[in-house]
Design a protein around this motif. Structure first.
Motif, mmCIF file in Angstrom:
data_model
loop_
_atom_site.group_PDB
_atom_site.id
_atom_site.type_symbol
_atom_site.label_atom_id
_atom_site.label_comp_id
_atom_site.label_asym_id
_atom_site.label_seq_id
_atom_site.Cartn_x
_atom_site.Cartn_y
_atom_site.Cartn_z
ATOM 1 N N VAL A 1 2.484 -0.169 47.893
ATOM 2 C CA VAL A 1 1.903 -1.171 46.981
ATOM 3 C C VAL A 1 0.416 -1.335 47.301
ATOM 4 N N TRP A 2 0.126 -1.434 48.572
ATOM 5 C CA TRP A 2 -1.259 -1.636 49.008
ATOM 6 C C TRP A 2 -2.143 -0.460 48.579
ATOM 7 N N LEU A 3 -1.591 0.738 48.663
ATOM 8 C CA LEU A 3 -2.366 1.946 48.341
ATOM 9 C C LEU A 3 -2.516 2.203 46.837
ATOM 10 N N ALA A 4 -1.701 1.555 46.038
ATOM 11 C CA ALA A 4 -1.732 1.820 44.586
ATOM 12 C C ALA A 4 -3.143 1.598 44.041
ATOM 13 N N ILE B 1 -4.479 13.061 28.322
ATOM 14 C CA ILE B 1 -4.242 11.887 29.168
ATOM 15 C C ILE B 1 -5.464 10.965 29.108
ATOM 16 N N PRO B 2 -5.259 9.671 28.865
ATOM 17 C CA PRO B 2 -6.402 8.759 28.917
ATOM 18 C C PRO B 2 -6.991 8.742 30.335
ATOM 19 N N VAL B 3 -8.294 8.726 30.443
ATOM 20 C CA VAL B 3 -8.926 8.919 31.757
ATOM 21 C C VAL B 3 -8.575 7.823 32.767
ATOM 22 N N ASP B 4 -8.244 6.612 32.288
ATOM 23 C CA ASP B 4 -7.904 5.538 33.244
ATOM 24 C C ASP B 4 -6.566 5.812 33.935
ATOM 25 N N MET B 5 -5.806 6.764 33.404
ATOM 26 C CA MET B 5 -4.512 7.096 34.008
ATOM 27 C C MET B 5 -4.631 8.145 35.120
ATOM 28 N N TYR B 6 -5.794 8.785 35.217
ATOM 29 C CA TYR B 6 -5.919 9.894 36.171
ATOM 30 C C TYR B 6 -5.635 9.466 37.612
ATOM 31 N N SER B 7 -6.245 8.361 38.025
ATOM 32 C CA SER B 7 -6.051 7.935 39.425
ATOM 33 C C SER B 7 -4.594 7.543 39.669
ATOM 34 N N ALA C 1 1.732 11.463 41.807
ATOM 35 C CA ALA C 1 2.019 12.847 42.185
ATOM 36 C C ALA C 1 2.045 12.983 43.709
ATOM 37 N N CYS C 2 1.103 12.321 44.397
ATOM 38 C CA CYS C 2 1.064 12.365 45.869
ATOM 39 C C CYS C 2 2.343 11.767 46.461
ATOM 40 N N VAL C 3 2.754 10.613 45.901
ATOM 41 C CA VAL C 3 3.971 9.944 46.401
ATOM 42 C C VAL C 3 5.181 10.855 46.197
ATOM 43 N N LEU C 4 5.253 11.450 45.007
ATOM 44 C CA LEU C 4 6.376 12.355 44.692
ATOM 45 C C LEU C 4 6.412 13.555 45.633
ATOM 46 N N ILE C 5 5.251 14.148 45.836
ATOM 47 C CA ILE C 5 5.179 15.330 46.713
ATOM 48 C C ILE C 5 5.589 14.963 48.141
#
Lengths: 417, 190
Positions: A28-31, B150-156, B162-166
């Motif tokens: 949550v903190w990292l989001a 993809i709207p650019v505000d969604m990139y981050s 993706a990082c969490v999933l990986i």
């Protein structure tokens, strides 16, 4: 795996619990940001102009509990401000009341962590009490595995927020524990009530009623009393059935009628019109409960109403729990039939039907936490039936991916709700 | 490869329209021949200026039962944009419709006249509960350029997910619960 570990249950449960929670708060903190940017509007409404990290815990329904809590405190009313807010336990909103928004969030999140921790041990005790001691070791393994699985709940991010699920499942499980403690079955499947434990049986109804006040699906727990009543009727134990299941069921039913019919009627009618107008024999009780009415009106709940192409992702979100609950029902109905499991199977069947055909299906991931049947199925499969493992394996793997992913989605204010 | 993966994720979430209770999105395309506004142009309606940026949010107020107009300035020709409206769930309203409109130069629009061709977003709302909400509602209106679908505000956000999933998948591969269960079975047979 942990089930063969020589570490004590205490250590394993504690380490798992705190590791999972730490991971979740870290996520949550990292989001980085939220897709729905409305949280800052909510915070500003209550005078918080900074952008605190815990704002990411206030996704989806959390704000309704907070809003009602502040509304009741500031206005002095005992009911929510708007009709649709009745769907979010006003009781939970009262419990978490505090001086300001920040303190309410802190109190609610702390309560939810504590309740999840306590209920993990209740699950442990309930499992030990429910399953016959094949051997102390097997029973302990089953209880330990079930408790660890309970920590690894698919409700994930919702359990570290302000939702009312933790208080609902704590009292559901506590009620099941009280009931289980006061009953026994003989070899013919006849139910016996311990007279000295009458209070314990009665307490189960207060627990179920309190759970129901916090999450309406807990009304299904009344099926325990229907089951017990029918069993006692078969034995012609009329007096016992009156003082045990009928009395307990009446308490639960009374709470249901009062809080879902009479109390909202007294608060909203006759000015509200529409819902107020369809009264039963002129009594201050409408045909439809306010909860059903607002669920149908504001959340599109109803038979097959959710079966539309744009809800395919929501069905996919709920699919693992649908499959595992179905398998648990089948397993305890045919492969491992037990008198003790019968009311759990009844509840699970109706619950599954409601989730798939009537409700917003994706909520099964958090709402199913009130019933430990699927956890018992997974634990028992892991310990006893290797051929059952494929589904169980995939489910456990899905859980291990789902918990961090859903927590991250929740923190980013993304579906599923 | 990564872009395809991200597009699939965003497409999946875009299907969850009903679940997004207090957020509504709308996409539109700016034509190739859309004339640029002069730098001296000052909008007379509430507006979002997208000049020199790919993403901007403004906070504005709207009536619960009304049509609200937000002007969009600094739009680039031949570009796709996503407009996102977010309001807090404590304000019981719902959006009846969102649509865009290009106002030709020299046309009177909502009592305003301009020599420039303007782009406007129309937001139509209705009060949604009982009692009916009377007060003005604070909403966030965001405008984002759409790149790779993809709207650019969604990139981050998508990068983070993706990082969490990986990480989660790597963890599963590292511990493999099923393999550990096999070890348990072997121990049992011993």
């Amino acid at each position: 795996m942990f089930i063969d570990s020589e570490y004590s249950s205490f250590l394993i449960i504690n380490v798992t619990f705190f590791a999972v929670k730490l991971l979740q708060f870290g996520l949550v903190w990292l989001a980085p940001r939220t897709f729905d940017t409305s949280t800052h509007l909510f915070l500003e409404h209550y005078g918080i102009t900074s952008n605190p990290w815990w704002g990411k815990l206030l996704s989806w329904d959390s704000i309704f509990f907070l809003k009602t809590s502040l509304w009741m405190r500031n206005s002095g009313y005992s009911a929510p401000q708007y009709e649709h807010e009745w769907a979010f336990s006003p009781i939970w909103s009262i419990i978490i009341q505090s001086s300001d928004l920040q303190h309410i969030v802190l109190k609610a999140v702390s309560f939810n962590l504590l309740l999840h921790y306590l209920s993990t041990w209740i699950v442990y005790a309930l499992t030990k009490l429910t399953f016959p001691p094949f051997g102390q070791n097997v029973q302990t393994k089953l209880a330990l595995t079930t408790s660890v699985l309970f920590i690894l709940s698919s409700a994930a991010g919702f359990l570290i927020s302000v939702y009312s699920e933790p208080i609902a499942f704590t009292f559901s499980l506590l009620g099941m524990l009280f009931r289980q403690w006061s009953i026994s079955f003989d070899v013919y499947g006849n139910l016996h009530m311990d007279k000295l434990k009458w209070i314990s049986y009665l307490l189960s109804s207060f627990c179920f009623a309190f759970a129901f006040l916090n999450r309406s699906n807990c009304l299904l727990l009344g099926l325990f009393y229907v089951h017990d009543c029918l069993n006692l009727f078969k034995q012609k134990k009329w007096i016992t059935s009156i003082f045990y299941p009928i009395l307990s069921g009446t308490i639960l039913f009374g709470v249901f009628v009062y809080f879902h019919y009479y109390f909202p009627y007294a608060a909203l009618c006759p000015e509200r019109g529409e819902w107020c107008n369809s009264k039963i024999y002129g009594l201050p009780i409408p045909y439809q409960s306010l909860y059903s009415y607002i669920q149908s009106k504001h959340w599109n709940v109803g038979f097959l109403k959710y079966w539309t192409p744009n809800n395919i992702p929501n069905f996919l979100f709920g699919l693992p729990n649908i499959v595992i609950t179905w398998n648990a029902i089948t397993y305890f109905s045919y492969q491992y039939p037990s008198r003790n499991m019968k009311p759990y199977i009844w509840i699970a069947r109706i619950f599954l039907f409601i989730m798939v055909f009537l409700a917003n299906v994706q909520i099964i991931n958090r709402v199913s936490s009130f019933l430990p049947l699927s956890l018992w199925y997974i634990s028992d499969s892991l310990i006893k039936n290797p051929h059952e493992m494929r589904i169980v394996k995939y489910y456990v793997m899905w859980l291990l991916i789902w918990i961090p992913t859903q927590t991250a989605l929740f923190a980013c204010f993304l579906p599923p709700a | 490869m990564m872009a395809t993966f991200l597009i699939r994720i965003i497409s999946f979430f875009s299907l969850c329209h009903l679940a997004l209770g207090n957020t509504e999105t709308y996409q539109f395309h700016v034509p190739k021949d859309f004339p640029e506004l002069s730098p001296s142009y000052v909008p007379k309606l509430p507006y979002i200026n997208a000049r020199n940026t790919t993403f901007r949010t403004i906070t504005t107020h709207l009536q619960p039962e009304a049509k609200t107009f937000v002007e969009l300035t600094g739009l680039k020709k031949n570009e796709n944009y996503m407009v996102k409206i977010c309001w807090t769930g404590i304000d019981p309203i719902s959006l009846k419709s969102i649509r865009h409109q290009f106002i030709p130069h020299g046309t009177v629009f909502k009592g305003t006249l301009s020599t420039q061709t303007r782009a406007v977003i129309l937001i139509e709302t209705r009060a949604d509960s009982y009692p009916i909400l009377q007060d003005k509602v604070k909403v966030d209106v965001s405008l984002a350029v759409i790149k790779l679908g993809i709207p650019v505000d969604m990139y981050s956000i998508l990068f983070y997910l993706a990082c969490v999933l990986i990480c989660a998948i790597s963890f599963i591969r590292a511990i493999d619960p099923f393999q550990l269960l096999e070890v348990r079975k072997q121990n049992k047979s011993d």
